[in-house]
Design a protein around this motif. Structure first.
Motif, PDB file in Angstrom:
ATOM      1  N   UNK A  40      20.844-101.658  67.075  1.00 47.02           N
ATOM      2  CA  UNK A  40      20.694-100.211  66.955  1.00 47.02           C
ATOM      3  C   UNK A  40      22.030 -99.468  66.966  1.00 47.02           C
ATOM      4  N   UNK A  41      23.025 -99.982  67.731  1.00 38.27           N
ATOM      5  CA  UNK A  41      24.195 -99.150  68.001  1.00 38.27           C
ATOM      6  C   UNK A  41      25.551 -99.775  67.673  1.00 38.27           C
ATOM      7  N   UNK A  42      25.600-101.037  67.224  1.00 39.58           N
ATOM      8  CA  UNK A  42      26.906-101.633  66.920  1.00 39.58           C
ATOM      9  C   UNK A  42      27.561-100.891  65.757  1.00 39.58           C
ATOM     10  N   UNK A  44      31.829-100.179  63.789  1.00 39.61           N
ATOM     11  CA  UNK A  44      33.154-100.759  63.569  1.00 39.61           C
ATOM     12  C   UNK A  44      34.007-100.750  64.828  1.00 39.61           C
ATOM     13  N   UNK A  45      33.964 -99.666  65.564  1.00 37.82           N
ATOM     14  CA  UNK A  45      34.810 -99.575  66.751  1.00 37.82           C
ATOM     15  C   UNK A  45      34.155-100.114  68.011  1.00 37.82           C
ATOM     16  N   UNK A  46      32.952-100.670  67.879  1.00 35.72           N
ATOM     17  CA  UNK A  46      32.241-101.162  69.066  1.00 35.72           C
ATOM     18  C   UNK A  46      31.417-102.386  68.678  1.00 35.72           C
ATOM     19  N   UNK A  47      32.116-103.480  68.368  1.00 29.66           N
ATOM     20  CA  UNK A  47      31.461-104.698  67.927  1.00 29.66           C
ATOM     21  C   UNK A  47      31.060-105.557  69.124  1.00 29.66           C
ATOM     22  N   UNK A  48      29.961-106.272  68.968  1.00 31.45           N
ATOM     23  CA  UNK A  48      29.515-107.216  69.991  1.00 31.45           C
ATOM     24  C   UNK A  48      29.051-108.478  69.265  1.00 31.45           C
ATOM     25  N   UNK A  49      29.843-109.530  69.352  1.00 27.89           N
ATOM     26  CA  UNK A  49      29.506-110.789  68.675  1.00 27.89           C
ATOM     27  C   UNK A  49      28.638-111.625  69.623  1.00 27.89           C
ATOM     28  N   UNK A  50      27.427-111.907  69.193  1.00 31.60           N
ATOM     29  CA  UNK A  50      26.449-112.532  70.082  1.00 31.60           C
ATOM     30  C   UNK A  50      25.961-113.885  69.595  1.00 31.60           C
ATOM     31  N   UNK A  66      30.422 -97.836  75.709  1.00 30.94           N
ATOM     32  CA  UNK A  66      30.692 -97.123  74.462  1.00 30.94           C
ATOM     33  C   UNK A  66      29.447 -96.494  73.849  1.00 30.94           C
ATOM     34  N   UNK A  67      28.259 -97.002  74.195  1.00 33.85           N
ATOM     35  CA  UNK A  67      27.041 -96.408  73.632  1.00 33.85           C
ATOM     36  C   UNK A  67      26.387 -95.415  74.601  1.00 33.85           C
ATOM     37  N   UNK A  68      27.066 -95.102  75.677  1.00 31.63           N
ATOM     38  CA  UNK A  68      26.494 -94.170  76.657  1.00 31.63           C
ATOM     39  C   UNK A  68      26.131 -92.812  76.059  1.00 31.63           C
ATOM     40  N   UNK A  69      26.848 -92.296  75.040  1.00 26.08           N
ATOM     41  CA  UNK A  69      26.414 -91.024  74.446  1.00 26.08           C
ATOM     42  C   UNK A  69      25.028 -91.079  73.811  1.00 26.08           C
ATOM     43  N   UNK A  71      22.384 -92.504  75.200  1.00 22.89           N
ATOM     44  CA  UNK A  71      21.350 -92.718  76.211  1.00 22.89           C
ATOM     45  C   UNK A  71      20.278 -91.634  76.168  1.00 22.89           C
ATOM     46  N   UNK A  72      20.686 -90.384  75.982  1.00 21.22           N
ATOM     47  CA  UNK A  72      19.726 -89.278  76.019  1.00 21.22           C
ATOM     48  C   UNK A  72      18.685 -89.365  74.916  1.00 21.22           C
ATOM     49  N   UNK A  73      19.050 -89.960  73.793  1.00 23.12           N
ATOM     50  CA  UNK A  73      18.104 -90.065  72.680  1.00 23.12           C
ATOM     51  C   UNK A  73      17.243 -91.316  72.751  1.00 23.12           C
ATOM     52  N   UNK A  74      17.501 -92.186  73.716  1.00 24.02           N
ATOM     53  CA  UNK A  74      16.747 -93.427  73.840  1.00 24.02           C
ATOM     54  C   UNK A  74      15.343 -93.166  74.351  1.00 24.02           C
ATOM     55  N   UNK A  75      14.447 -94.098  74.058  1.00 24.12           N
ATOM     56  CA  UNK A  75      13.108 -94.052  74.639  1.00 24.12           C
ATOM     57  C   UNK A  75      13.198 -94.280  76.144  1.00 24.12           C
ATOM     58  N   UNK A  76      12.137 -93.941  76.838  1.00 23.84           N
ATOM     59  CA  UNK A  76      12.098 -94.148  78.283  1.00 23.84           C
ATOM     60  C   UNK A  76      12.318 -95.619  78.624  1.00 23.84           C
ATOM     61  N   UNK A  77      11.736 -96.507  77.807  1.00 23.46           N
ATOM     62  CA  UNK A  77      11.876 -97.942  78.050  1.00 23.46           C
ATOM     63  C   UNK A  77      13.316 -98.400  77.823  1.00 23.46           C
ATOM     64  N   UNK A  78      13.955 -97.901  76.755  1.00 23.61           N
ATOM     65  CA  UNK A  78      15.334 -98.309  76.482  1.00 23.61           C
ATOM     66  C   UNK A  78      16.300 -97.768  77.524  1.00 23.61           C
ATOM     67  N   UNK A  79      16.026 -96.584  78.042  1.00 24.34           N
ATOM     68  CA  UNK A  79      16.878 -96.080  79.129  1.00 24.34           C
ATOM     69  C   UNK A  79      16.752 -96.984  80.355  1.00 24.34           C
ATOM     70  N   UNK A  80      15.541 -97.440  80.629  1.00 25.32           N
ATOM     71  CA  UNK A  80      15.345 -98.378  81.735  1.00 25.32           C
ATOM     72  C   UNK A  80      16.111 -99.674  81.469  1.00 25.32           C
ATOM     73  N   UNK A  81      16.035-100.201  80.241  1.00 20.33           N
ATOM     74  CA  UNK A  81      16.750-101.431  79.889  1.00 20.33           C
ATOM     75  C   UNK A  81      18.257-101.231  79.975  1.00 20.33           C
ATOM     76  N   UNK A  82      18.721-100.067  79.556  1.00 15.10           N
ATOM     77  CA  UNK A  82      20.156 -99.758  79.615  1.00 15.10           C
ATOM     78  C   UNK A  82      20.637 -99.752  81.058  1.00 15.10           C
ATOM     79  N   UNK A  83      19.880 -99.096  81.921  1.00 12.29           N
ATOM     80  CA  UNK A  83      20.258 -99.061  83.335  1.00 12.29           C
ATOM     81  C   UNK A  83      20.212-100.462  83.950  1.00 12.29           C
ATOM     82  N   UNK A  84      19.225-101.254  83.548  1.00 14.05           N
ATOM     83  CA  UNK A  84      19.123-102.629  84.043  1.00 14.05           C
ATOM     84  C   UNK A  84      20.378-103.427  83.680  1.00 14.05           C
ATOM     85  N   UNK A  85      20.810-103.352  82.429  1.00 14.41           N
ATOM     86  CA  UNK A  85      22.000-104.092  81.997  1.00 14.41           C
ATOM     87  C   UNK A  85      23.261-103.541  82.660  1.00 14.41           C
ATOM     88  N   UNK A  86      23.345-102.240  82.783  1.00 13.35           N
ATOM     89  CA  UNK A  86      24.501-101.639  83.467  1.00 13.35           C
ATOM     90  C   UNK A  86      24.555-102.108  84.918  1.00 13.35           C
TER      91      UNK A  86
END
Length: 554
Positions: A40-42, A44-50, A66-69, A71-86
């Motif tokens: 969803x968010x990768x 040029x300036x924020x690559x993640x090779x997985x 880098x994708x913190x801006x 967060x506000x547009x994310x779904x409730x579930x994705x915000x939960x997942x983001x906080x979990x990973x953080x």
């Protein structure tokens, strides 16, 4: 002289090491969350090779910050997942979500992610339990299925120079009937190494599992890691290159990153075979073999990652293969071609923040003239994977779909000397079915609530099994000199088998990385040899803490 050189080496390391961090243990559910954000968010300036897993926590932490801006547009579930990973990577993300007001008397759970943390200016230590308790039923077996895993996970950082990771568990378990048949028939234990029967019950298993490593940066661009663990290459449910199906192994890894270019050297000592005492592995010096592999992956575009790789299997740690950049096949030819070599490529393409196409092509042996002849030469040995992911499918938030096709020609991964087959501890290093198969996988994941995850999977496989002492090309441990012929070799030859595997799972996160799972499995195997056919329904209820689901998808 030797002591002088060692002293100089340690002095050099002590003055050049940079800030450290560990790797994120491979867990398919965890990496799916990373995958969603990467698609969803990768940019040029924020690559993640997985594609080469596990990945470093520092790389994920940088990406998440880098994708913190967004967060506000994310779904409730994705915000939960983001906080979990953080929270799970708090030492590098400085997560604002991880402080725990409900800690236990200032002794434990001061952070939501870890029961115990010791942190000072020069030292960080995280200690977590590693537990799985499950109960279930297999329609093909009268006894109750269970898993009882207890262990500990320890990771830390010393002086910002050296980081470490250790996972130790002990398990007693009774698995479904088809897993029992695999272990007894192949004399190999899926995902594990040494095992023994439980006392007084030959269908109960007892095994110890250990992983651990040290890592540090030689320079800002060169990272070194050494230890005992698993690796996974690819973006699919399966890997045709290197998967986590076999046991952990001793390895050393050098990762060099220059902008969008990453070059990885992997050197490993594998277990060639097992010494048995009756039905179980016995005491003794198990024969070893050596693997040298390197992989170059490049982000040609912000959304396109291309990787090329090469692997050599040898009897021992040949010093010629420690050259980190040279073409291995050239070296192997110069020595009379005594070893087993494989080459290939893989790719990952993200599109429109919602789609991902991925694939692998790995080549064991290939003769163009024999391919053109159409005679079905046994020497054309290769494997292919093609897959696609659809994130937020049909504009339904957090509904993710995936389709994958895998195929491997007969005698792929095998060798004229079985000791140098592409295997470890008698298990395939890549696909669980070995070779001589075609497979399609359809998978879906849905997160209706922040803490609730629902997934389903359909795996349909067609393959040929060996029989009557004939080697039809599915068993990677079999000698290719015993093949059934040179021509008219086709996928599925041998004892024809069709297999359907369906898995439905619901998981609820009680606390950080604490899950309750309810799983139902249907497995149907239809063989041309009636005695090998089977049909079973399996139900399991599990409690997991800091451990992935144990999958037996074969």
């Amino acid at each position: 002289m030797k002591k002088t050189l060692l002293s100089a080496l340690f002095l050099f390391l002590g003055t050049t090491l940079w800030a450290q961090n560990n790797y994120i243990p491979y867990n398919r559910d965890y990496y799916h969350l990373i995958d969603r954000f990467q698609i969803k968010y990768a940019e040029k300036g924020n690559l993640l090779q997985t594609s080469f897993k596990p990945i470093r926590r520092a790389e994920l932490a940088t990406f998440l910050k880098n994708i913190s801006p967004n967060v506000e547009e994310m779904s409730l579930q994705d915000r939960f997942n983001y906080e979990f990973l953080m929270n799970d990577n708090w030492s590098l993300t400085a997560s604002e979500y991880n402080e725990n007001d409900k800690h236990w008397w200032n002794l434990a759970y001061e952070r939501k992610s870890d029961p115990y943390v010791l942190k000072s200016q020069d030292f960080t230590l995280r200690i977590n339990p590693a537990l799985t308790f499950s109960l279930g039923k297999d329609s093909e077996e009268d006894q109750t299925l269970f898993t009882n895993t207890r262990g500990i996970e320890v990771q830390g950082d010393i002086d910002g120079r050296l980081s470490f990771y250790t996972m130790l568990t002990t398990t007693q378990a009774r698995f479904p009937d088809y897993v029992y048949d695999y272990i007894r028939g192949n004399r190999a234990f899926p995902n594990e190494g040494f095992w023994k029967d439980g006392e007084g019950n030959t269908r109960t298993w007892d095994f110890f599992h250990g992983r651990g490593y040290l890592n540090f940066n030689l320079t800002k661009s060169i990272h070194l890691q050494a230890g005992y663990d698993k690796q996974f290459i690819g973006n699919g449910i399966r890997s045709m290159v290197l998967s986590d199906f076999s046991s952990p192994f001793l390895f050393g890894k050098i990762t060099t990153r220059l902008g969008p270019v990453r070059y990885t050297n992997l050197f490993a000592e594998l277990t060639e075979d097992i010494v048995f005492a009756n039905a179980n592995p016995g005491d003794g010096s198990y024969p070893k073999k050596f693997m040298a592999s390197h992989r170059l992956d490049v982000n040609l575009l912000p959304n396109l990652e291309i990787g090329v790789f090469e692997t050599i299997m040898a009897d021992s740690a040949n010093i010629n293969y420690f050259n980190p950049v040279i073409f291995y096949r050239y070296i192997e030819q110069q020595q009379g071609s005594p070893d087993n070599s494989l080459v290939g490529l893989d790719f990952k393409l993200n599109l429109k923040g919602q789609y991902q196409l991925y694939g692998q092509f790995i080549l064991d042996e290939f003769v163009i003239s024999e391919l053109r002849s159409g005679d079905g030469s046994w020497r054309n040995k290769f494997g292919i994977q093609l897959g696609a992911k659809y994130i937020d499918a049909f504009n339904i938030s957090n509904l993710d779909l995936q389709a994958e096709y895998n195929v491997a020609r007969p005698y792929f991964y095998a060798y004229e000397r079985p000791a140098l087959s592409y295997s470890n501890y008698r298990n395939p290093l890549a696909h669980p079915l070995g070779a001589n198969f075609k497979e399609i996988i359809l998978a879906g994941r849905y997160q209706p609530l922040p803490r609730l995850y629902v997934s389903g999977k359909l795996i349909y496989s067609q393959y040929g099994e060996d029989g009557n002492g004939m080697n039809y090309g599915g068993n990677v441990l079999a000698d290719t000199d015993d093949r059934i012929g040179n021509n008219n070799i086709r996928i599925g030859q041998g004892i024809g088998t069709n297999q359907t595997y369906i898995d439905l799972t619901g998981s609820y996160m009680l606390l950080h990385n604490v899950f309750v799972d309810l799983k139902t499995i249907y497995r149907n195997k239809t063989s041309d040899l009636a005695s090998r056919s089977s049909n079973s329904f399996i139900s399991l209820l599990s409690l997991r803490w800091n451990l992935p689901q144990r999958e037996h998808e074969f």
